[in-house]
Design a protein around this motif. Sequence first.
Motif, PDB file in Angstrom:
ATOM      1  N   LYS A   1       1.008  -1.220  -0.162  1.00 29.70           N
ATOM      2  CA  LYS A   1      -0.097  -0.048  -0.070  1.00 29.70           C
ATOM      3  C   LYS A   1       0.824   1.172   0.233  1.00 29.70           C
ATOM      4  N   ASP A   2       0.545   2.157  -0.745  1.00 29.62           N
ATOM      5  CA  ASP A   2       1.038   3.556  -0.870  1.00 29.62           C
ATOM      6  C   ASP A   2       0.250   4.608  -0.661  1.00 29.62           C
ATOM      7  N   GLY A   3      -0.117   4.676   0.755  1.00 29.58           N
ATOM      8  CA  GLY A   3      -1.131   5.474   1.277  1.00 29.58           C
ATOM      9  C   GLY A   3      -0.528   6.537   2.296  1.00 29.58           C
ATOM     10  N   SER A   4      -1.084   6.956   3.301  1.00 26.72           N
ATOM     11  CA  SER A   4      -0.740   7.734   4.387  1.00 26.72           C
ATOM     12  C   SER A   4       0.600   7.258   4.652  1.00 26.72           C
ATOM     13  N   ASN A   5       0.901   5.968   5.125  1.00 25.91           N
ATOM     14  CA  ASN A   5       2.392   5.429   5.231  1.00 25.91           C
ATOM     15  C   ASN A   5       2.571   4.382   3.887  1.00 25.91           C
TER      16      ASN A   5
ATOM     17  N   ARG B   1       6.550  -0.641   7.762  1.00 29.24           N
ATOM     18  CA  ARG B   1       5.701   0.424   7.760  1.00 29.24           C
ATOM     19  C   ARG B   1       6.646   1.774   7.662  1.00 29.24           C
ATOM     20  N   VAL B   2       6.518   2.534   6.678  1.00 28.45           N
ATOM     21  CA  VAL B   2       7.542   3.724   6.584  1.00 28.45           C
ATOM     22  C   VAL B   2       6.643   5.098   6.576  1.00 28.45           C
ATOM     23  N   GLY B   3       6.829   5.854   7.317  1.00 24.61           N
ATOM     24  CA  GLY B   3       6.180   7.299   7.325  1.00 24.61           C
ATOM     25  C   GLY B   3       6.289   8.013   6.137  1.00 24.61           C
TER      26      GLY B   3
ATOM     27  N   ALA C   1       9.002   0.873  10.710  1.00 26.24           N
ATOM     28  CA  ALA C   1       8.713   0.104  11.744  1.00 26.24           C
ATOM     29  C   ALA C   1       8.307  -1.262  11.101  1.00 26.24           C
ATOM     30  N   LEU C   2       8.729  -2.472  12.033  1.00 26.38           N
ATOM     31  CA  LEU C   2       8.431  -3.807  11.299  1.00 26.38           C
ATOM     32  C   LEU C   2       7.423  -4.357  12.192  1.00 26.38           C
TER      33      LEU C   2
END
Length: 261
Positions: free
Chosen positions: A30-34, A47-49, A96-97
């Motif tokens: 997913k390429d969304g808010s994160n 998860r990447v901010g 984060a993982l």
Amino acid sequence: MGAVMGTALGAVRVVGGRLGLPVDDLAVLKDGSNLLVHLRPAAVVARVGAVTASVRGDVFGHFARADELSRFLAGRGVPVVAPVAAPVREGGWVVALAEHVPHQAERTLDSTTFAALLRELHQELAHFTGDLPARGPLDDIDAVLALLSRPADLVAERDAVAAGWPELPVQALHGDAHPHNVLFTAGGPVWNDFEDAWRGPVGWDVACAADSRLLDRAAVQRAYPAELLDHWIGVRRLLVRCWVAATDRYRAAPPSPSPSP
């Protein structure tokens, strides 16, 4: 692949490699808010901010609170997506993982069941005594308004919301309790994504559920009555408008990540 996406995936490779995880077959989920990235074939998701990092000055703090709350709830037997490693800063990104949880993305709970599940979650979250933000959605609204140079219409709505902020009992909340943050697995529903957790009235989480297009508002409210639900739904809708505007701005001109401290 854009340059920004490339640097984000580069950060995932560094963080995953440092932990001995496979990093040669990254799949963007997913390429969304994160940005969510599966480190195949491992059962790990990064998860990447992304948009969140452009809005929140302390996206690392949000990720860290999600990690802490998930571990706390897991310790109390609540089904949650388990963290794999605490969040870190790498190459200007926060990563984060967490565990990769196979689930049926198209399947959701009915409104009454979801409301009951949320009530049970709140019963467990009431025992959490760690530090959480006290203004939750209002912090994000203010951050977006600053990012957008304070457009008059949104500022007027924000001021009305702040003036009518109710004095009600507060506790730890999920913060973004809509159906997509409950994964439907073979073993049952699993809670995910505590990044927006804050300490506030339970009506906020009920509003996040009740205003979802996937649930029936009246059924949610019957199953889990909450004070001032109309107020919280109004706040929720303003918050969504702000995040849409912030996302549009990010997509039009994605910022370069700042160097890691």
